[in-house]
Scaffold this motif. Structure first.
Motif, PDB file in Angstrom:
ATOM      1  N   ARG A  46       0.828  -1.210   0.000  1.00  0.00           N
ATOM      2  CA  ARG A  46       0.000   0.000   0.000  1.00  0.00           C
ATOM      3  C   ARG A  46       0.859   1.255   0.000  1.00  0.00           C
ATOM      4  O   ARG A  46       0.575   2.221  -0.713  1.00  0.00           O
ATOM      5  CB  ARG A  46      -0.937  -0.002   1.205  1.00  0.00           C
ATOM      6  N   LEU A  47       1.912   1.249   0.805  1.00  0.00           N
ATOM      7  CA  LEU A  47       2.797   2.409   0.847  1.00  0.00           C
ATOM      8  C   LEU A  47       3.499   2.623  -0.494  1.00  0.00           C
ATOM      9  O   LEU A  47       3.614   3.755  -0.966  1.00  0.00           O
ATOM     10  CB  LEU A  47       3.848   2.242   1.942  1.00  0.00           C
ATOM     11  N   LEU A  48       3.970   1.547  -1.089  1.00  0.00           N
ATOM     12  CA  LEU A  48       4.653   1.651  -2.384  1.00  0.00           C
ATOM     13  C   LEU A  48       3.728   2.231  -3.445  1.00  0.00           C
ATOM     14  O   LEU A  48       4.160   3.019  -4.290  1.00  0.00           O
ATOM     15  CB  LEU A  48       5.166   0.283  -2.808  1.00  0.00           C
ATOM     16  N   GLU A  49       2.474   1.858  -3.389  1.00  0.00           N
ATOM     17  CA  GLU A  49       1.498   2.361  -4.361  1.00  0.00           C
ATOM     18  C   GLU A  49       1.063   3.792  -4.043  1.00  0.00           C
ATOM     19  O   GLU A  49       0.903   4.606  -4.948  1.00  0.00           O
ATOM     20  CB  GLU A  49       0.283   1.433  -4.402  1.00  0.00           C
ATOM     21  N   ASP A  50       0.884   4.096  -2.771  1.00  0.00           N
ATOM     22  CA  ASP A  50       0.410   5.426  -2.378  1.00  0.00           C
ATOM     23  C   ASP A  50       1.482   6.499  -2.512  1.00  0.00           C
ATOM     24  O   ASP A  50       1.164   7.681  -2.660  1.00  0.00           O
ATOM     25  CB  ASP A  50      -0.104   5.410  -0.932  1.00  0.00           C
ATOM     26  N   TYR A  51       2.754   6.102  -2.445  1.00  0.00           N
ATOM     27  CA  TYR A  51       3.866   7.059  -2.505  1.00  0.00           C
ATOM     28  C   TYR A  51       4.876   6.620  -3.568  1.00  0.00           C
ATOM     29  O   TYR A  51       6.011   6.258  -3.244  1.00  0.00           O
ATOM     30  CB  TYR A  51       4.543   7.174  -1.138  1.00  0.00           C
ATOM     31  N   PRO A  52       4.494   6.678  -4.838  1.00  0.00           N
ATOM     32  CA  PRO A  52       5.405   6.220  -5.897  1.00  0.00           C
ATOM     33  C   PRO A  52       6.673   7.076  -6.012  1.00  0.00           C
ATOM     34  O   PRO A  52       7.672   6.612  -6.546  1.00  0.00           O
ATOM     35  CB  PRO A  52       4.556   6.304  -7.164  1.00  0.00           C
ATOM     36  N   GLN A  88      11.707 -13.446   3.126  1.00  0.00           N
ATOM     37  CA  GLN A  88      12.433 -12.688   2.118  1.00  0.00           C
ATOM     38  C   GLN A  88      11.862 -12.846   0.713  1.00  0.00           C
ATOM     39  O   GLN A  88      11.950 -11.919  -0.090  1.00  0.00           O
ATOM     40  CB  GLN A  88      13.921 -13.032   2.139  1.00  0.00           C
ATOM     41  N   ASP A  89      11.267 -13.987   0.395  1.00  0.00           N
ATOM     42  CA  ASP A  89      10.721 -14.170  -0.954  1.00  0.00           C
ATOM     43  C   ASP A  89       9.647 -13.132  -1.266  1.00  0.00           C
ATOM     44  O   ASP A  89       9.608 -12.576  -2.363  1.00  0.00           O
ATOM     45  CB  ASP A  89      10.147 -15.575  -1.133  1.00  0.00           C
ATOM     46  N   GLU A  90       8.775 -12.859  -0.293  1.00  0.00           N
ATOM     47  CA  GLU A  90       7.716 -11.875  -0.490  1.00  0.00           C
ATOM     48  C   GLU A  90       8.303 -10.477  -0.697  1.00  0.00           C
ATOM     49  O   GLU A  90       7.864  -9.721  -1.558  1.00  0.00           O
ATOM     50  CB  GLU A  90       6.753 -11.861   0.701  1.00  0.00           C
ATOM     51  N   TYR A  91       9.318 -10.144   0.080  1.00  0.00           N
ATOM     52  CA  TYR A  91       9.901  -8.808  -0.013  1.00  0.00           C
ATOM     53  C   TYR A  91      10.770  -8.653  -1.259  1.00  0.00           C
ATOM     54  O   TYR A  91      10.810  -7.573  -1.854  1.00  0.00           O
ATOM     55  CB  TYR A  91      10.672  -8.485   1.268  1.00  0.00           C
ATOM     56  N   ILE A  92      11.441  -9.713  -1.676  1.00  0.00           N
ATOM     57  CA  ILE A  92      12.182  -9.660  -2.941  1.00  0.00           C
ATOM     58  C   ILE A  92      11.207  -9.471  -4.095  1.00  0.00           C
ATOM     59  O   ILE A  92      11.469  -8.707  -5.026  1.00  0.00           O
ATOM     60  CB  ILE A  92      13.044 -10.930  -3.118  1.00  0.00           C
ATOM     61  N   ALA A  93      10.055 -10.124  -4.026  1.00  0.00           N
ATOM     62  CA  ALA A  93       9.028  -9.942  -5.060  1.00  0.00           C
ATOM     63  C   ALA A  93       8.548  -8.488  -5.088  1.00  0.00           C
ATOM     64  O   ALA A  93       8.326  -7.933  -6.168  1.00  0.00           O
ATOM     65  CB  ALA A  93       7.860 -10.893  -4.818  1.00  0.00           C
ATOM     66  N   GLN A 132       8.702  -5.975  -8.296  1.00  0.00           N
ATOM     67  CA  GLN A 132       7.461  -5.447  -8.857  1.00  0.00           C
ATOM     68  C   GLN A 132       7.376  -3.916  -8.804  1.00  0.00           C
ATOM     69  O   GLN A 132       6.813  -3.303  -9.692  1.00  0.00           O
ATOM     70  CB  GLN A 132       6.263  -6.045  -8.116  1.00  0.00           C
ATOM     71  N   TYR A 133       7.918  -3.309  -7.767  1.00  0.00           N
ATOM     72  CA  TYR A 133       7.771  -1.866  -7.567  1.00  0.00           C
ATOM     73  C   TYR A 133       9.099  -1.158  -7.780  1.00  0.00           C
ATOM     74  O   TYR A 133      10.111  -1.533  -7.192  1.00  0.00           O
ATOM     75  CB  TYR A 133       7.264  -1.571  -6.153  1.00  0.00           C
ATOM     76  N   HIS A 134       9.083  -0.104  -8.589  1.00  0.00           N
ATOM     77  CA  HIS A 134      10.306   0.628  -8.905  1.00  0.00           C
ATOM     78  C   HIS A 134      10.856   1.398  -7.710  1.00  0.00           C
ATOM     79  O   HIS A 134      12.023   1.778  -7.706  1.00  0.00           O
ATOM     80  CB  HIS A 134      10.042   1.611 -10.055  1.00  0.00           C
ATOM     81  N   ASN A 135      10.033   1.631  -6.686  1.00  0.00           N
ATOM     82  CA  ASN A 135      10.461   2.441  -5.556  1.00  0.00           C
ATOM     83  C   ASN A 135      10.764   1.612  -4.308  1.00  0.00           C
ATOM     84  O   ASN A 135      10.848   2.154  -3.212  1.00  0.00           O
ATOM     85  CB  ASN A 135       9.419   3.513  -5.238  1.00  0.00           C
ATOM     86  N   ALA A 136      10.953   0.308  -4.477  1.00  0.00           N
ATOM     87  CA  ALA A 136      11.281  -0.575  -3.354  1.00  0.00           C
ATOM     88  C   ALA A 136      12.696  -1.124  -3.536  1.00  0.00           C
ATOM     89  O   ALA A 136      13.065  -1.584  -4.610  1.00  0.00           O
ATOM     90  CB  ALA A 136      10.291  -1.740  -3.273  1.00  0.00           C
TER      91      ALA A 136
END
Length: 110
Positions: A70-76, A90-95, A99-103
């Motif tokens: 939600r944060l990644l989407e709300d604050y691109p 870690q698999d979820e967070y690596i994904a 997926q998100y350019h700002n992570a």
């Protein structure tokens, strides 16, 4: 409503109740995220396990990935550094980082 709760706290009336405290924390957190975006600052988010003696509430780490989405989407415009890469999920967070350019994954504890 949040401004009133903040004013109440500043005016040295510390008891605003649990709901008021949560609302105030949310307001301040999002205020800081907007400022980080304005100034181009990265935001570090602790995503590793909760260290406690004889206790490891893993659901806190696993379920946090949804909140991070939600944060990644709300604050691109904010660069989020995901500390400890969500270990042991870690698999979820690596994904998320794929997926998100700002992570961005911080691999300490990895």
């Amino acid at each position: 409503m949040l401004r009133k709760q903040f004013t109440t706290l500043i005016a040295a009336k510390p008891y605003i109740g649990p709901d008021g405290a949560q609302a105030l924390e949310d307001y301040l957190f999002h205020y800081c995220l907007r400022k980080a975006q304005d100034y181009g600052l990265p935001v570090k988010i602790h995503t590793g396990y909760y260290a406690a003696k004889n206790n490891m509430p893993l659901s806190r780490i696993r379920d946090n990935a949804v909140d991070v989405c939600r944060l990644l989407e709300d604050y691109p415009g904010v660069r989020f550094v995901l500390m400890h890469v969500g270990y042991p999920y870690q698999d979820e967070y690596i994904a998320l980082c794929k997926q998100y350019h700002n992570a961005y994954a911080d691999l300490c504890w990895a």
